[in-house]
Design a protein around this motif. Sequence first.
Motif, PDB file in Angstrom:
ATOM      1  N   CYS A   1      14.482  12.342  -3.057  1.00  0.00           N
ATOM      2  CA  CYS A   1      13.554  12.330  -4.097  1.00  0.00           C
ATOM      3  C   CYS A   1      12.217  12.881  -3.486  1.00  0.00           C
ATOM      4  O   CYS A   1      11.984  12.351  -2.273  1.00  0.00           O
ATOM      5  N   VAL A   2      11.599  13.957  -4.034  1.00  0.00           N
ATOM      6  CA  VAL A   2      10.512  14.468  -3.427  1.00  0.00           C
ATOM      7  C   VAL A   2       9.043  14.262  -4.491  1.00  0.00           C
ATOM      8  O   VAL A   2       9.149  14.594  -5.615  1.00  0.00           O
ATOM      9  N   ALA A   3       8.201  13.733  -3.918  1.00  0.00           N
ATOM     10  CA  ALA A   3       6.972  13.324  -4.868  1.00  0.00           C
ATOM     11  C   ALA A   3       5.794  13.392  -4.086  1.00  0.00           C
ATOM     12  O   ALA A   3       5.641  13.228  -2.835  1.00  0.00           O
ATOM     13  N   ASP A   4       4.594  13.340  -4.877  1.00  0.00           N
ATOM     14  CA  ASP A   4       3.315  13.304  -4.172  1.00  0.00           C
ATOM     15  C   ASP A   4       3.009  11.666  -4.249  1.00  0.00           C
ATOM     16  O   ASP A   4       3.540  10.866  -4.757  1.00  0.00           O
ATOM     17  N   SER A   5       1.755  11.217  -3.467  1.00  0.00           N
ATOM     18  CA  SER A   5       1.621   9.820  -3.508  1.00  0.00           C
ATOM     19  C   SER A   5       1.472   9.326  -4.622  1.00  0.00           C
ATOM     20  O   SER A   5       1.555   7.928  -4.758  1.00  0.00           O
ATOM     21  N   SER A   6       0.933   9.627  -5.960  1.00  0.00           N
ATOM     22  CA  SER A   6       0.627   9.051  -6.967  1.00  0.00           C
ATOM     23  C   SER A   6       1.828   8.525  -7.595  1.00  0.00           C
ATOM     24  O   SER A   6       1.790   7.696  -8.425  1.00  0.00           O
ATOM     25  N   LYS A   7       3.049   8.835  -7.187  1.00  0.00           N
ATOM     26  CA  LYS A   7       4.259   8.385  -7.775  1.00  0.00           C
ATOM     27  C   LYS A   7       4.972   7.122  -7.245  1.00  0.00           C
ATOM     28  O   LYS A   7       5.716   6.619  -8.217  1.00  0.00           O
ATOM     29  N   LEU A   8       4.357   6.417  -6.374  1.00  0.00           N
ATOM     30  CA  LEU A   8       4.870   5.394  -5.727  1.00  0.00           C
ATOM     31  C   LEU A   8       4.161   4.276  -6.572  1.00  0.00           C
ATOM     32  O   LEU A   8       2.915   4.187  -6.303  1.00  0.00           O
ATOM     33  N   VAL A   9       4.724   3.344  -7.257  1.00  0.00           N
ATOM     34  CA  VAL A   9       3.981   2.254  -8.007  1.00  0.00           C
ATOM     35  C   VAL A   9       4.726   0.883  -7.921  1.00  0.00           C
ATOM     36  O   VAL A   9       5.908   0.967  -7.367  1.00  0.00           O
ATOM     37  N   ASP A  10       3.924  -0.335  -8.219  1.00  0.00           N
ATOM     38  CA  ASP A  10       4.349  -1.560  -7.905  1.00  0.00           C
ATOM     39  C   ASP A  10       5.520  -1.894  -8.962  1.00  0.00           C
ATOM     40  O   ASP A  10       6.416  -2.313  -8.845  1.00  0.00           O
TER      41      ASP A  10
ATOM     42  N   PRO B   1      19.853   5.212  -7.860  1.00  0.00           N
ATOM     43  CA  PRO B   1      18.527   5.505  -7.511  1.00  0.00           C
ATOM     44  C   PRO B   1      18.663   6.433  -6.481  1.00  0.00           C
ATOM     45  O   PRO B   1      19.339   7.168  -5.769  1.00  0.00           O
ATOM     46  N   ALA B   2      17.387   6.667  -6.078  1.00  0.00           N
ATOM     47  CA  ALA B   2      17.076   7.674  -4.808  1.00  0.00           C
ATOM     48  C   ALA B   2      17.789   7.003  -3.648  1.00  0.00           C
ATOM     49  O   ALA B   2      17.436   5.912  -3.282  1.00  0.00           O
ATOM     50  N   ASP B   3      18.174   7.887  -2.682  1.00  0.00           N
ATOM     51  CA  ASP B   3      18.484   7.203  -1.242  1.00  0.00           C
ATOM     52  C   ASP B   3      17.519   7.340  -0.420  1.00  0.00           C
ATOM     53  O   ASP B   3      17.301   6.477   0.324  1.00  0.00           O
ATOM     54  N   VAL B   4      16.685   8.354  -0.724  1.00  0.00           N
ATOM     55  CA  VAL B   4      15.423   8.329   0.190  1.00  0.00           C
ATOM     56  C   VAL B   4      14.342   9.027  -0.627  1.00  0.00           C
ATOM     57  O   VAL B   4      14.435  10.000  -1.593  1.00  0.00           O
ATOM     58  N   LEU B   5      13.046   8.660  -0.371  1.00  0.00           N
ATOM     59  CA  LEU B   5      11.912   9.249  -1.127  1.00  0.00           C
ATOM     60  C   LEU B   5      11.111  10.015   0.000  1.00  0.00           C
ATOM     61  O   LEU B   5      10.466   9.171   0.760  1.00  0.00           O
ATOM     62  N   LEU B   6      10.724  11.191  -0.154  1.00  0.00           N
ATOM     63  CA  LEU B   6      10.025  11.840   0.775  1.00  0.00           C
ATOM     64  C   LEU B   6       8.559  12.102  -0.056  1.00  0.00           C
ATOM     65  O   LEU B   6       8.708  12.878  -1.046  1.00  0.00           O
ATOM     66  N   LEU B   7       7.675  11.260   0.478  1.00  0.00           N
ATOM     67  CA  LEU B   7       6.359  11.130  -0.214  1.00  0.00           C
ATOM     68  C   LEU B   7       5.259  11.755   0.462  1.00  0.00           C
ATOM     69  O   LEU B   7       4.995  11.422   1.521  1.00  0.00           O
ATOM     70  N   GLY B   8       4.822  12.798  -0.249  1.00  0.00           N
ATOM     71  CA  GLY B   8       3.390  13.540   0.585  1.00  0.00           C
ATOM     72  C   GLY B   8       2.390  12.537   0.565  1.00  0.00           C
ATOM     73  O   GLY B   8       2.022  11.868  -0.665  1.00  0.00           O
ATOM     74  N   THR B   9       1.545  12.493   1.378  1.00  0.00           N
ATOM     75  CA  THR B   9       0.411  11.721   1.441  1.00  0.00           C
ATOM     76  C   THR B   9      -0.766  12.271   2.170  1.00  0.00           C
ATOM     77  O   THR B   9      -0.324  13.300   2.856  1.00  0.00           O
ATOM     78  N   GLU B  10      -1.875  11.792   2.246  1.00  0.00           N
ATOM     79  CA  GLU B  10      -3.011  12.567   2.889  1.00  0.00           C
ATOM     80  C   GLU B  10      -2.404  12.481   4.358  1.00  0.00           C
ATOM     81  O   GLU B  10      -3.303  13.428   5.004  1.00  0.00           O
ATOM     82  N   GLN B  11      -1.776  11.646   4.924  1.00  0.00           N
ATOM     83  CA  GLN B  11      -1.467  11.718   6.339  1.00  0.00           C
ATOM     84  C   GLN B  11      -0.296  12.342   6.505  1.00  0.00           C
ATOM     85  O   GLN B  11       0.132  12.311   7.688  1.00  0.00           O
ATOM     86  N   GLY B  12       0.341  12.927   5.716  1.00  0.00           N
ATOM     87  CA  GLY B  12       1.626  13.714   5.811  1.00  0.00           C
ATOM     88  C   GLY B  12       2.758  13.200   5.254  1.00  0.00           C
ATOM     89  O   GLY B  12       2.448  12.325   4.001  1.00  0.00           O
ATOM     90  N   VAL B  13       3.805  13.436   5.480  1.00  0.00           N
ATOM     91  CA  VAL B  13       5.216  13.137   4.513  1.00  0.00           C
ATOM     92  C   VAL B  13       5.616  11.716   4.936  1.00  0.00           C
ATOM     93  O   VAL B  13       6.089  11.680   6.216  1.00  0.00           O
ATOM     94  N   ARG B  14       5.640  10.901   4.181  1.00  0.00           N
ATOM     95  CA  ARG B  14       6.346   9.431   4.455  1.00  0.00           C
ATOM     96  C   ARG B  14       7.684   9.397   4.071  1.00  0.00           C
ATOM     97  O   ARG B  14       7.883   9.799   2.932  1.00  0.00           O
ATOM     98  N   THR B  15       8.659   8.987   4.842  1.00  0.00           N
ATOM     99  CA  THR B  15       9.970   8.857   4.536  1.00  0.00           C
ATOM    100  C   THR B  15      10.195   7.369   4.052  1.00  0.00           C
ATOM    101  O   THR B  15       9.964   6.413   4.839  1.00  0.00           O
ATOM    102  N   VAL B  16      10.654   7.148   2.820  1.00  0.00           N
ATOM    103  CA  VAL B  16      10.556   5.754   2.185  1.00  0.00           C
ATOM    104  C   VAL B  16      12.007   5.722   1.879  1.00  0.00           C
ATOM    105  O   VAL B  16      12.698   6.268   1.362  1.00  0.00           O
ATOM    106  N   LYS B  17      12.508   4.522   2.300  1.00  0.00           N
ATOM    107  CA  LYS B  17      13.933   4.046   2.156  1.00  0.00           C
ATOM    108  C   LYS B  17      13.870   2.785   0.976  1.00  0.00           C
ATOM    109  O   LYS B  17      12.719   1.830   1.062  1.00  0.00           O
ATOM    110  N   PRO B  18      14.967   2.444   0.355  1.00  0.00           N
ATOM    111  CA  PRO B  18      14.786   1.454  -0.709  1.00  0.00           C
ATOM    112  C   PRO B  18      14.644   0.118  -0.153  1.00  0.00           C
ATOM    113  O   PRO B  18      15.178  -0.208   1.136  1.00  0.00           O
TER     114      PRO B  18
END
Length: 220
Positions: free
Chosen positions: A115-124, A202-219
């Motif tokens: 999954c590829v997304a910008d930082s606004s997409k990760l929510v609680d 679900p996604a296996d990995v989320l590549l999240l674009g952030t101000e600091q670069g791309v964060r690799t988020v695992k479940p």
Amino acid sequence: MNLDDQKKAAADAAIEYVVDDTIIGVGTGSTANHFIDSLAAIKHRIKGTVASSEASAARLKSHGIQVLDLNEVDEISVYVDGADESNAQLHLIKGGGGALTREKIVLSVAKKFVCVADSSKLVDVLGDFPLPVEVIPMARSCVARELVKLGGRPVLREGFITDNGNIILDVHNLRIMEALKLESELNQIVGVVTNGLFARQPADVLLLGTEQGVRTVKPA
Ligand code: 5RP
């Protein structure tokens, strides 16, 4: 980096997950469009793609990337797509672009979901973004009544018909704590084609674009 730059950075990072000589599943939306544009540079390395919408198929073809019918394909190595929301488990809400059903179908054949997304997409908690539900047109009212019983406020997406000839009800007011359960419940309503919760797969990995670069988020 603005949000579109973050989407592009995440989409570029997904190229690392492309497996040579295989078929790639391609999602829909502005982040998936960035991925398609990046994929063009390495199109000689892949066997082809399967698209999750007419719009993505047209964009892939405009780059000279081969688009295959899913019925001709046994296996997709990786599916790359955006999301409207993701929680820490990488359960997603998708379908803001209305392609949820084909997205779920293409994903079902894939070995891995990036999954590829910008930082606004990760929510609680999922649900601030209205949950898209694709519905057979004649079932609009009866499905809407069932969605109200579940605590939602369905709103018809005006002037929109899916690639499958159906309508979308966007369901507001949901606070989704049990995504897997709700995904199944919604799919039991007669007249629902599918819903935009991606929790069963679900996604296996989320590549999240952030101000600091791309964060690799695992479940979590
Ligand atoms: C389309 C989708 C998209 O992945 C989702 O709406 C995110 O879109 P964008 O990448 O434009 O933010 O599910 O049906």
